[in-house]
Design a protein around this motif. Structure first.
Motif, PDB file in Angstrom:
ATOM      1  N   SER A  88      78.386 -28.775 -90.731  1.00  0.00           N
ATOM      2  CA  SER A  88      78.597 -30.222 -90.661  1.00  0.00           C
ATOM      3  C   SER A  88      77.725 -30.850 -89.584  1.00  0.00           C
ATOM      4  O   SER A  88      77.115 -31.914 -89.790  1.00  0.00           O
ATOM      5  CB  SER A  88      80.076 -30.511 -90.399  1.00  0.00           C
ATOM      6  N   ASN A  89      77.615 -30.176 -88.423  1.00  0.00           N
ATOM      7  CA  ASN A  89      76.777 -30.702 -87.334  1.00  0.00           C
ATOM      8  C   ASN A  89      75.310 -30.773 -87.742  1.00  0.00           C
ATOM      9  O   ASN A  89      74.614 -31.736 -87.437  1.00  0.00           O
ATOM     10  CB  ASN A  89      76.922 -29.809 -86.093  1.00  0.00           C
ATOM     11  N   TRP A  90      74.852 -29.728 -88.452  1.00  0.00           N
ATOM     12  CA  TRP A  90      73.444 -29.722 -88.869  1.00  0.00           C
ATOM     13  C   TRP A  90      73.155 -30.881 -89.810  1.00  0.00           C
ATOM     14  O   TRP A  90      72.166 -31.592 -89.660  1.00  0.00           O
ATOM     15  CB  TRP A  90      73.100 -28.389 -89.553  1.00  0.00           C
ATOM     16  N   TYR A  91      74.037 -31.072 -90.794  1.00  0.00           N
ATOM     17  CA  TYR A  91      73.835 -32.169 -91.744  1.00  0.00           C
ATOM     18  C   TYR A  91      73.900 -33.516 -91.036  1.00  0.00           C
ATOM     19  O   TYR A  91      73.159 -34.447 -91.381  1.00  0.00           O
ATOM     20  CB  TYR A  91      74.873 -32.098 -92.858  1.00  0.00           C
ATOM     21  N   GLU A  92      74.765 -33.638 -90.042  1.00  0.00           N
ATOM     22  CA  GLU A  92      74.853 -34.897 -89.294  1.00  0.00           C
ATOM     23  C   GLU A  92      73.546 -35.150 -88.543  1.00  0.00           C
ATOM     24  O   GLU A  92      73.029 -36.271 -88.538  1.00  0.00           O
ATOM     25  CB  GLU A  92      76.018 -34.847 -88.318  1.00  0.00           C
ATOM     26  N   ASN A  93      73.000 -34.094 -87.908  1.00  0.00           N
ATOM     27  CA  ASN A  93      71.733 -34.249 -87.177  1.00  0.00           C
ATOM     28  C   ASN A  93      70.591 -34.637 -88.103  1.00  0.00           C
ATOM     29  O   ASN A  93      69.652 -35.312 -87.692  1.00  0.00           O
ATOM     30  CB  ASN A  93      71.391 -32.946 -86.453  1.00  0.00           C
TER      31      ASN A  93
END
Length: 845
Positions: free
Chosen positions: A346-351
């Protein structure tokens, strides 16, 4: 056709492999040849029996055009499922495909209308094709299953649907079975026969297919495709596979053992951690695992046939689904915190600014606070794009306490407002307002201003939908106090209400400053796009301005654009005035009563499909009555009057359209006293509500009613109407009231009771009753030289360029334009250019 053949061959080449093994199994006399005789084919078998492989082999052989969708967990909701089906449906023109997408994404979605439209397209274009839905066992939503059953029953015999999965879900097929339109393919049709195993031993193991070898494999695999695949892989390591045990769990462990066990621990961990992903990218996988070994590992997996590249999105991959299942089972057996992996994804997609995917992985991690934070960030874009269903679905999954938290609460208010529930949205907005006013949230001054601006922007839009002009003005003014630039939600909303909510001064809002509206909206034009929900309101207001000024071509253009937006986003608050204005335009400017009636029938159909409130129906019926008034259809007017009086609504802003229709009805029937009584009741209401255009219309109607019996009072009413409208050039409001208005205006001019500053305006109104069209009347006012200047103005030339082309001095050009503005009744070049758009320049060319 060649492209179609190439794609099928490519499908067969790239997917009919077990590692390095390829087996062709479909025979001319097999059950697969019957697929093209049935509307529905169901393919059910446990995992590992080669369902997808067999379908791919069949798709490569058939002459039909094939569309293929593989369902994921996120595809089981209505919009996602049908959107995927429409995008991959074969044989349909792109425009019709887009129409279906508009219907399914519309907030006024009706299953009956959607399926009927789809089937009509299939018949219209004689579509002969197949839609394959793989992993159909994931589809458990009863509503979508019921809709798919309806589609199967209604679609023509030339179209086919194949559903493949581990189990057969609750799809109603009794009627299709009775019609012999269902083909059921099961596990027994998929197992490898002895003949196929002999062929496998000979071609792939390069051994003599002895009876003992064949029976050994039959005994171990029971014809299971995954078992045969495992044997083929074991051949790379050992010759004795007699000790293998074939069950899903055991095979999972054995495959993991053979493929993964020999890898270093870091690579083994890489595979297990990335098995949580539906689709993979090297950078995403490296981020989750915390390493940079991804490229080496993925290259190896591709060589082994266990990694599938997405050719539509270069750089993205997916594990072979059986291999991924095995990896996930092994991951579940370990003590790894899977939720942590989901959060990292989720963090990667947000970044990467891919917030929708970030939200999906936050859901999988069950991190509801993170879901809420991401929703708050993504909501403005989703709302702006009209993706209200997607937003409502996510908010609906959250515990109810979340919608009472300030930021998500405002978003929830927008969702309810755009889902035709302004009353519920209003109640929720008041709760959010109380939270802010109590100041218990410990917000900074900047945060508090931002939330107040968002809240009052929402409340102004709710009031606009409820046709409450005064409240819209109040809320919009408050929003501007807290943030003079914009609100996060609907980036145009504050622009639309800028300068003391100028929108309310348009015919849409009932105001009077038409010139101010035009200036503001012209300034906004470059920011309005077809993808914006608010662009529909922009085009509606521009259409109403053009309608009031008699510009038929501009009315048509803006109405078409407004209608496109209204249909796309399913907004009754926009659809109703668009349809009503369209009907008025067709009736009054084109004289086409039948088309106007058809437009209003379409409006009522839309309202029925969207199951909207009775208030919208009342407006539609009142609009139909106005057509009857125009035609002098006394019977229909009386029928509407009897129903209206029977259930007479409260006299308020949102019922104003019906009450003015009531006044028109009594005036048409000759009941002057009743019409006058209602005018006297309505005038204080429209004055209090700043409904200037309605006030002008009531004064004009009153003047017409009194002209024969009380001429003095009639002329006073007409003078009041002129006083309110002169600065803003209202025209059609006077024209549609007939030649009595002409007589009164002539009388006022003759008696010198029209102020000098209003005389040119009155002459412009009176020009409507002179011979010829509006454009002809304008043309007759202009000399040949003035037409030449207007022509060059239409080409976008500046004064100095015009002076050079016509061999005039710059001062002479300016004098000419001053005279032209007076003749046309405009104040600047832009207005002159618009008004002269329909002139005939053939005589000067």
């Amino acid at each position: 056709m060649r492209e179609h053949e190439a794609s099928r061959n490519e499908m067969a080449e790239s997917t009919l492999k077990f590692g390095q093994m390829k087996i062709e199994r479909i025979k001319p006399d097999s059950v697969w040849t019957k697929i093209e005789t049935c509307k529905l084919t169901t393919l059910t078998a446990p995992s590992g029996y080669g369902k997808t492989t067999m379908l791919q082999e069949w798709a490569a052989q058939t002459e039909l055009e094939v569309g293929w969708i593989s369902l994921e967990e996120e595809d089981i909701q209505r919009v996602a499922f049908w959107k995927k089906a429409i995008l991959h449906m074969p044989g349909l023109p792109e425009q019709e495909r887009k129409n279906l997408l508009d219907i399914i994404q519309s907030a006024s979605y009706s299953p009956t209308h959607f399926i009927a439209t789809w089937c009509a397209y299939l018949r219209q274009y004689s579509v002969t094709g197949v839609l394959i839905i793989d992993d159909f066992h994931l589809m458990t939503n009863s509503n979508e299953l019921h809709e798919l059953s309806s589609l199967l029953e209604e679609m023509p015999d030339t179209f086919h649907i194949i559903v493949s999965g581990q189990v057969f879900p609750g799809l109603s097929t009794k009627r299709l079975i009775r019609q012999r339109q269902v083909l059921q393919i099961t596990k027994r049709d998929l197992i490898f026969t002895e003949e196929e195993i002999k062929s496998y031993i000979l071609k792939h193991l390069h051994k003599e297919p002895t009876e003992a070898a064949v029976q050994n494999i039959v005994q171990q695999t029971q014809g299971w495709a995954a078992g045969l695949q495992l044997i083929h892989m074991y051949e790379q390591f050992r010759e004795d596979y007699s000790e293998l045990q074939f069950s899903n769990v055991v095979v999972a462990r054995q495959l993991i053992q053979e493929i993964v066990q020999g890898l270093p621990d870091n690579e083994k961990n890489y595979l297990l951690c990335t098995s949580i992903l539906n689709t993979m990218h090297v950078r995403l996988c490296d981020y989750i695992v915390g390493t940079r070994r991804g490229r080496v590992i993925m290259r190896r997996l591709r060589t082994q046939g266990l990694l599938i590249e997405n050719k539509e999105e270069p750089g993205w991959f997916a594990y072979n689904k059986h291999f991924r299942t095995y990896l996930k089972e092994m991951l579940d057996m370990q003590a790894t915190d899977i939720n942590t992996l989901y959060i990292r994804a989720s963090n990667w997609y947000e970044n990467e600014q891919m917030l929708l995917m970030a939200i999906q992985y936050a859901w999988k991690a069950n991190d509801l606070d993170r879901v809420k934070q991401l929703l708050v960030r993504e909501a403005p874009r989703l709302l702006h794009e009209g993706r209200v269903d997607q937003l409502q679905e996510w908010i609906g999954k959250l515990p109810r306490k979340f919608i009472y938290q300030l930021e998500l609460g405002i978003i929830y208010g927008w969702v309810k407002c755009l889902r035709f529930q302004p009353e519920l949205a209003q109640r929720h907005a008041y709760m959010m307002e109380e939270q802010l006013l109590r100041r218990e949230l410990q917000l900074s001054e900047e945060e508090e201003k931002k939330h107040f601006a968002d809240l009052y922007t929402l409340k102004s839009f709710i009031s606009l939908l409820e046709d409450d002009a005064k409240s819209t003005l109040d809320h919009a003014s408050k929003a501007l106090i807290y943030n003079e630039n914009s609100s996060r939600y609907f980036s145009h909303s504050v622009d639309y209400n800028r300068h003391d909510a100028t929108i309310l001064h348009s015919p849409l809002g009932g105001g009077g400053d038409l010139r101010a509206v035009q200036r503001v909206y012209d300034a906004l034009a470059h920011t309005v796009t077809n993808e914006s929900m608010f662009s529909g309101y922009y085009h509606l207001t521009m259409a109403e301005l053009a309608y009031e000024w008699g510009m038929a071509s501009k009315v048509k253009k803006h109405l078409e654009q407004a209608l496109t937006i209204a249909d796309l986003f399913g907004l009754p608050g926009l659809l109703v005035p668009v349809y009503i204005l369209k009907a008025r335009h067709e009736m009054e400017q084109q004289g086409d009563a039948q088309t106007a009636k058809a437009t209003l029938h379409a409006l009522k159909d839309m309202l029925i499909r969207s199951n909207t409130s009775a208030d919208w129906f009342k407006k539609a019926e009142a609009a139909r009555t106005r057509i009857a008034i125009h035609q002098g259809d006394i019977k229909r007017i009386q029928n509407w009057l009897s129903l209206f009086v029977l259930q007479e609504p409260a006299m308020q802003q949102k019922s104003l359209f019906e009450y003015i229709t009531l006044v028109w009805s009594y005036a048409t029937l000759g009941d002057v006293e009743l019409a006058q009584n209602y005018i006297k009741k309505l005038l204080p209401l429209v004055k209090f509500g700043h409904r200037i255009s309605a006030e002008i219309e009531l004064y004009v109607i009153q003047a017409v009613l009194l002209y024969q019996t009380d001429r003095e009072q009639a002329l006073l009413s007409m003078k009041d109407a002129l006083r309110l409208s002169a600065d803003h050039k209202y025209l059609r409001t006077f024209w549609k009231n007939g030649e009595t208005v002409r007589d009164m205006l002539n009388e006022l001019i003759e008696t010198s009771e029209v102020p000098k500053k209003h005389q040119k305006y009155v002459e412009q109104i009176l020009a409507y009753w002179s011979e010829g069209t509006t454009e002809q009347k304008l043309q007759n006012k202009l000399t040949t030289r003035e037409l030449q200047l207007i022509y060059h103005l239409q080409l976008g030339k500046r004064n100095n360029e015009i002076a050079e082309d016509l061999d005039l001095s710059l001062g002479t050009v300016k004098v000419y334009f001053h005279r032209i503005y007076e003749k046309l009744g405009v104040k600047n070049r832009k207005q002159a250019k618009e008004l002269a758009a329909g002139l005939d320049f053939s005589d000067i060319l």
